[in-house]
Design a protein around this motif. Structure first.
Motif, PDB file in Angstrom:
ATOM      1  N   GLN A 195       4.287  -2.130   0.463  1.00  0.00           N
ATOM      2  CA  GLN A 195       5.701  -1.979   0.813  1.00  0.00           C
ATOM      3  C   GLN A 195       6.269  -0.768   0.074  1.00  0.00           C
ATOM      4  O   GLN A 195       6.146  -0.665  -1.146  1.00  0.00           O
ATOM      5  N   LEU A 197       9.802   1.820  -0.403  1.00  0.00           N
ATOM      6  CA  LEU A 197      11.246   1.941  -0.233  1.00  0.00           C
ATOM      7  C   LEU A 197      11.649   3.280  -0.826  1.00  0.00           C
ATOM      8  O   LEU A 197      11.327   3.576  -1.979  1.00  0.00           O
ATOM      9  N   ALA A 254      13.027   1.410   4.160  1.00  0.00           N
ATOM     10  CA  ALA A 254      11.890   0.510   3.954  1.00  0.00           C
ATOM     11  C   ALA A 254      10.805   0.789   4.978  1.00  0.00           C
ATOM     12  O   ALA A 254      11.083   1.011   6.153  1.00  0.00           O
ATOM     13  N   LEU A 275      11.089  -2.445   8.778  1.00  0.00           N
ATOM     14  CA  LEU A 275      10.901  -3.648   7.981  1.00  0.00           C
ATOM     15  C   LEU A 275       9.804  -4.487   8.628  1.00  0.00           C
ATOM     16  O   LEU A 275       9.730  -4.589   9.853  1.00  0.00           O
ATOM     17  N   HIS A 279       8.103  -9.248   5.009  1.00  0.00           N
ATOM     18  CA  HIS A 279       8.819  -8.701   3.850  1.00  0.00           C
ATOM     19  C   HIS A 279       9.321  -9.763   2.861  1.00  0.00           C
ATOM     20  O   HIS A 279       9.495  -9.454   1.675  1.00  0.00           O
ATOM     21  N   THR A 282       7.391 -10.018  -0.540  1.00  0.00           N
ATOM     22  CA  THR A 282       7.691  -8.942  -1.491  1.00  0.00           C
ATOM     23  C   THR A 282       9.050  -9.179  -2.137  1.00  0.00           C
ATOM     24  O   THR A 282       9.218  -8.962  -3.351  1.00  0.00           O
ATOM     25  N   GLU A 283      10.015  -9.631  -1.358  1.00  0.00           N
ATOM     26  CA  GLU A 283      11.336  -9.927  -1.929  1.00  0.00           C
ATOM     27  C   GLU A 283      11.235 -10.988  -3.016  1.00  0.00           C
ATOM     28  O   GLU A 283      11.879 -10.886  -4.067  1.00  0.00           O
ATOM     29  N   ASP A 289      16.438  -7.829  -2.395  1.00  0.00           N
ATOM     30  CA  ASP A 289      16.790  -8.078  -0.997  1.00  0.00           C
ATOM     31  C   ASP A 289      16.548  -6.763  -0.268  1.00  0.00           C
ATOM     32  O   ASP A 289      17.334  -5.814  -0.395  1.00  0.00           O
ATOM     33  N   LEU A 290      15.456  -6.670   0.473  1.00  0.00           N
ATOM     34  CA  LEU A 290      15.085  -5.408   1.099  1.00  0.00           C
ATOM     35  C   LEU A 290      16.085  -4.983   2.169  1.00  0.00           C
ATOM     36  O   LEU A 290      16.300  -3.782   2.369  1.00  0.00           O
ATOM     37  N   GLU A 293      18.884  -3.418   0.331  1.00  0.00           N
ATOM     38  CA  GLU A 293      18.485  -2.087  -0.140  1.00  0.00           C
ATOM     39  C   GLU A 293      18.458  -1.091   1.014  1.00  0.00           C
ATOM     40  O   GLU A 293      18.812   0.081   0.846  1.00  0.00           O
ATOM     41  N   GLN A 294      18.033  -1.522   2.208  1.00  0.00           N
ATOM     42  CA  GLN A 294      18.070  -0.647   3.376  1.00  0.00           C
ATOM     43  C   GLN A 294      19.498  -0.156   3.641  1.00  0.00           C
ATOM     44  O   GLN A 294      19.727   1.030   3.912  1.00  0.00           O
TER      45      GLN A 294
END
Length: 617
Positions: A195, A197, A254, A275, A279, A282-283, A289-290, A293-294
């Protein structure tokens, strides 16, 4: 700052994005096809916009309609989710041209990596131009999209053309792009991904690894983070390669870089510029919180110089409405009840009572467990799935539980060939032997006898009451009697019986059976039974060799030259059905003659439709 966000997707991922938006105070906009008018993602959004004029299966591929909906709803931004147009550079450009914020990488990065052929060229690799016998086995693969669509393993040269044709059709239906390519197929490798970011300020995070080796139809079933059993050197190499791939295309947001690991070596597969379904593991491990973050990155926010530290282990299982024992056949119908115990995460796009249709992917939910160690996470997830309430069509729930408890998985020795080796054993019928009796006793309290003054008791000896059920492909017949003291059954003591709960004492041990009945379908704890009528309807009886549609869908192709009177071999493909964006082969059940062909190309069919009859030689 983003005030209103539209998700250009449906189901679970739309609901997932909306959850983060609600927490952030961002208004939400859903789009929907006619088939999804009452879907959960339309119900939980602040605003829902119908996408007109398209067939349900293609609606979410209409970039023009989605951008128009975003503008009409007053959205500031568009999140593409996964699948559909999520890796379509033209869609990203259309969103930006409309003055909206695109929650994703730049269109140029999508173009460089979303086409798997171009991505391989960027990484110094190239697909096969011409396939020879020495190249086998090979993998035919869609250049766009993911999720296992448009993928075929070819082991014989004579099967290549058919595989190419089927992959192109499936890819075009799922992604609006029928381009495919061919690459060497690595047998029994591990599917490992990283993953990433990235922000607009030059920072790129590699948020650890994930193992996604347990797959069916090249689509992931169980995923975990971090990938177990990697050497420190290989782990470092994978993360370094992932960051290099992201920097090579000036990536933002992401994304996931995927590899096949075999013999301690990493083989680059592709970069997914979106995404991923998996996911959440990984979170859980990184405490981020992906989606949040996006959004923050899209607003111009900067990432910290280093990602947060990893903690513990997380495992995700995808719960599908499908029957693994019958070639993973998708299932449709009403999802009456879906609930999991506390202590695990449930991401779903369905609510109780929702209909599972034929137009979209059959994934019902993702269930995620996080714990300090891998062994604890595996045990927690298996236990939660085992105790989950899943009332409705057949699902892969039992397969997931058995997979998680399989010695090859618990010892982290799994690879992408896991189900090729173990599917038969993992799908063997395991019906609770007392479930049919419990169902019958519960049913006995819903009929006239339950409401009568004597509870069904007769003062003269008579034959016992009989009920028949099917489960696991077998028929089960059970007997019970109404007596002065209540209902009795041989070999057990009936402690309690009502329509929702039966308690039996078996060899001194009391067991509880929770009952839920919907029509002829009866759920007894985690066993599903189908009640049979006392007198079968002769109209429903079919001739031997009848091929019935295992799912609703569309007949997209008949075998060349197939007509009534054709001679066929056992296992020979006769026709192809498309349902839920996947093509399914219907093969001859035996060597013989086609005495009846009941369908034509393009015909819409329902479950149980008679397709053909093959008279065995």
């Amino acid at each position: 700052m983003i005030g209103t966000l539209l998700v250009a997707n449906r189901g679970e991922i739309a609901c997932r994005v909306f959850r983060t938006c609600r927490e952030a105070g961002i208004r939400t906009v859903a789009v929907h096809s006619d088939a999804d008018e009452n879907a959960l993602h339309t119900r939980v959004a602040d605003i829902a916009v119908r996408l007109p004029g398209s067939a349900p299966a293609d609606t979410y591929l209409r970039a023009d309609l989605i951008v128009k909906a975003a503008v009409a709803a007053g959205a500031d931004a568009v999140h593409p989710g996964y699948g559909f147009l999520s890796e379509n550079a033209g869609f990203a450009r259309a969103v930006l041209a409309a003055g909206l914020v695109w929650i994703g990488p730049p269109p140029e990065a999508i173009e460089a990596m979303a086409s798997k052929t171009r991505a391989k060229q960027l990484m110094g690799l190239a697909p096969l131009e011409e396939v020879r016998e020495s190249d086998l086995p090979v993998l035919v693969k869609a250049a766009a999209g993911g999720g296992g669509r448009g993928m075929r393993v070819v082991r014989r040269l004579e099967d290549l053309d058919t595989a190419l044709e089927g992959a192109r059709a499936e890819a075009a239906s799922a992604f609006g792009d029928g381009e495919v390519f061919v690459e060497p197929y690595v047998e029994n490798g591990r599917h490992v991904e990283v993953q990433v970011l990235a922000d607009t300020h030059g920072t790129v995070w590699a948020l650890g690894t994930r193992d996604c080796s347990l797959q069916r139809r090249h689509q992931k079933v169980i995923e975990e983070a971090p990938a177990p059993g990697l050497s420190a050197a290989l782990d470092d190499e994978l993360r370094t390669l992932a960051v290099r791939a992201a920097r090579a295309v000036a990536y933002v947001g992401a994304g996931t870089v995927e590899f096949l690991v075999a013999d301690g070596r990493a083989h680059f597969l592709e970069m997914n510029t979106r995404l991923q379904v998996e996911h959440p593991v990984t979170e859980a491990v990184f405490g981020v919180d992906l989606v949040a973050e996006q959004i923050r990155v899209a607003e111009g926010g900067a990432l910290a110089p280093e990602p947060p530290p990893a903690r513990g282990h997380a495992i995700e299982a995808r719960l599908y409405a499908e029957d693994p024992a019958t070639d993973w056949t998708p299932q449709t119908g009403t999802l009456h009840r879906l609930a999991v115990p506390d202590g695990v995460r449930l991401d779903t796009g369905y609510g109780d009572g929702d209909e599972i249709g034929v137009h979209y992917d059959p994934m019902l939910a993702k269930v995620v467990a996080h714990a300090p160690t891998r062994a604890e996470a595996v045990r927690r997830l298996a236990g939660a799935l085992e105790r989950a309430t899943v009332h409705g069509p057949v699902t892969n729930r039992d397969l997931l539980v058995r997979s998680l408890r399989h010695e090859e998985f618990t010892s982290a020795r799994m690879d992408t060939g896991f189900y090729d080796r173990h599917l038969a054993g993992l799908t063997a019928a395991a019906v609770d032997p007392h479930a049919p009796l419990a169902a019958a006793l519960a049913d006995a309290h819903t009929g006239p006898g339950a409401r009568s003054r004597f509870g069904g008791w007769r003062n003269l000896p008579s034959q016992p009451q009989t009920r028949r059920y099917t489960a696991g492909g077998e028929e089960h017949e059970v007997y019970y009697r109404h007596t002065r003291t209540g209902v009795t059954a041989e070999g057990v003591q009936v402690v309690h019986a009502d329509p929702a709960l039966v308690v039996l004492e078996i060899d001194g041990v009391r067991r509880r059976f929770e009952i839920a009945q919907y029509g002829d379908r009866v759920h007894v704890n985690d066993t599903t039974l189908t009640a049979l009528p006392r007198f079968p309807d002769p109209v429903t009886q079919r001739a031997p060799g009848s091929l019935l549609a295992p799912m609703p869908g569309t007949v997209v192709k008949l075998a060349e030259g197939l007509i009534t009177g054709s001679s066929v071999r056992a296992g020979e493909p006769l026709l192809w059905l498309e349902a839920m964006k996947m093509q399914h082969v219907i093969s001859a059940p035996a060597t013989g003659t086609v005495t009846s062909l009941q369908v034509t190309t393009g015909q819409q069919i329902q479950v149980g439709t008679l397709l053909a009859v093959v008279q065995e030689l």
